[in-house]
Design a protein around this motif. Structure first.
Motif, PDB file in Angstrom:
ATOM      1  N   ALA A  92       1.858   3.458   3.336  1.00 34.85           N
ATOM      2  CA  ALA A  92       2.128   4.100   2.364  1.00 34.85           C
ATOM      3  C   ALA A  92       3.809   2.762   2.257  1.00 34.85           C
ATOM      4  CB  ALA A  92       2.826   5.268   2.265  1.00 34.85           C
ATOM      5  N   TYR A  95       3.299  -1.018   2.081  1.00 34.45           N
ATOM      6  CA  TYR A  95       3.305  -1.258   0.859  1.00 34.45           C
ATOM      7  C   TYR A  95       5.255  -0.937   0.290  1.00 34.45           C
ATOM      8  CZ  TYR A  95      -1.408  -2.217   0.109  1.00 34.45           C
ATOM      9  OH  TYR A  95      -3.078  -2.694   0.602  1.00 34.45           O
ATOM     10  N   GLY A  96       5.418   0.499   0.483  1.00 31.42           N
ATOM     11  CA  GLY A  96       6.746   1.000   0.069  1.00 31.42           C
ATOM     12  C   GLY A  96       8.024  -0.287   0.603  1.00 31.42           C
ATOM     13  N   ARG A 101       8.060  -6.272  -3.090  1.00 28.92           N
ATOM     14  CA  ARG A 101       6.696  -4.733  -3.470  1.00 28.92           C
ATOM     15  C   ARG A 101       6.138  -6.074  -3.725  1.00 28.92           C
ATOM     16  NH1 ARG A 101       8.299   0.589  -3.913  1.00 28.92           N
ATOM     17  NH2 ARG A 101       9.968   1.055  -1.822  1.00 28.92           N
ATOM     18  N   GLU A 169      -1.098   1.240  -3.076  1.00 23.12           N
ATOM     19  CA  GLU A 169      -0.851  -0.107  -3.055  1.00 23.12           C
ATOM     20  C   GLU A 169       0.345  -0.485  -5.075  1.00 23.12           C
ATOM     21  OE1 GLU A 169      -1.645  -3.988  -4.377  1.00 23.12           O
ATOM     22  OE2 GLU A 169      -2.750  -2.375  -5.211  1.00 23.12           O
ATOM     23  N   ALA A 172       3.555   1.644  -5.485  1.00 24.69           N
ATOM     24  CA  ALA A 172       4.470   0.615  -4.825  1.00 24.69           C
ATOM     25  C   ALA A 172       5.376  -0.832  -5.624  1.00 24.69           C
ATOM     26  CB  ALA A 172       4.298   0.114  -3.571  1.00 24.69           C
ATOM     27  N   THR A 178       8.974   5.546  -0.677  1.00 24.18           N
ATOM     28  CA  THR A 178       8.279   5.181   0.012  1.00 24.18           C
ATOM     29  C   THR A 178       7.523   7.155   0.468  1.00 24.18           C
ATOM     30  OG1 THR A 178       9.290   3.540   1.870  1.00 24.18           O
ATOM     31  CG2 THR A 178       7.235   4.842   2.238  1.00 24.18           C
ATOM     32  N   LEU A 181       5.291   7.724  -2.069  1.00 28.48           N
ATOM     33  CA  LEU A 181       3.987   7.244  -1.598  1.00 28.48           C
ATOM     34  C   LEU A 181       3.124   8.304  -0.191  1.00 28.48           C
ATOM     35  CD1 LEU A 181       5.254   3.663  -1.796  1.00 28.48           C
ATOM     36  CD2 LEU A 181       3.788   5.178  -3.735  1.00 28.48           C
TER      37      LEU A 181
END
Length: 195
Positions: A92, A95-96, A101, A169, A172, A178, A181
């Motif tokens: 999380a 990717y966030g 991104r 993924e 994001a 975030t 996520l």
């Protein structure tokens, strides 16, 4: 006897991967790769083969890095449940918190090339199976430790967690916050069967 190479192979592969990751395989030209790596076409071909071979090499390096990272987390210290949470939280945040991104290089490449490049699809299938196997083993640890229901299928829970990782993924890429996520991962774990 050929001339010795006068470049840092790891750096060249990193720069090529960034180019493929940012633009995609199809949109990346040899001119783009020459500009990104600082090498001429002859040097690139001589060291790595054609564009496709260079791409597969960068994809393999990425796969190995990701598998090593997942393995380190899921076989590291802590309870099975703590390790699963660490993996989901890491995904999380990874990717966030990435300003661009871009998501996962392997997932993006597979999405782009799935209809015409069987070697990429095969590499993705093998990689995700290895991740699922690691998740299964970690779930089994959590079952032995009494944190997850012993009568539930560890393979099914691992498959669900793999899908959650891939969902994080993708989401994001939609610019989801975030913290949202992270919450997805926590919700998935809290909804796994308990004793």
């Amino acid at each position: 006897m050929g001339r010795p190479r006068r470049f840092d192979e790891a750096q060249v592969l990193h720069n090529a991967r960034e180019q493929f990751w940012n633009r995609g395989y199809t949109a990346t030209s040899m001119d783009d790769l020459m500009a990104a790596t600082g090498l001429g076409k002859g040097s690139l071909y001589g060291a790595f083969g054609d564009k496709r071979q260079l791409f597969l090499r960068t994809l393999d390096d990425y796969r190995n890095e990701q598998l090593d990272s997942v393995r380190q987390i899921l076989t590291g210290p802590g309870t099975g449940l703590e390790r699963l949470e660490l993996l989901l939280d890491g995904a999380a945040h990874g990717y966030g918190d990435d300003a661009s991104r871009r998501g996962c290089f392997l997932a993006g490449s597979t999405s782009e090339l799935h209809g015409r490049e069987s070697e990429v699809v095969s590499r993705a299938r093998v990689t995700y199976q290895e991740i699922q196997d690691l998740l299964t083993a970690c779930v089994e640890d959590a079952q032995r430790e009494g944190d997850l229901a012993a009568d539930a299928s560890p393979q099914e829970m691992a498959t669900l967690l793999l899908a959650v990782l891939q969902g994080i993924e993708f989401l994001a890429k939609t610019d989801m916050d975030t913290s949202a996520l992270v919450q997805i991962g926590h919700s998935a774990l809290s909804n796994l069967p308990r004793p």
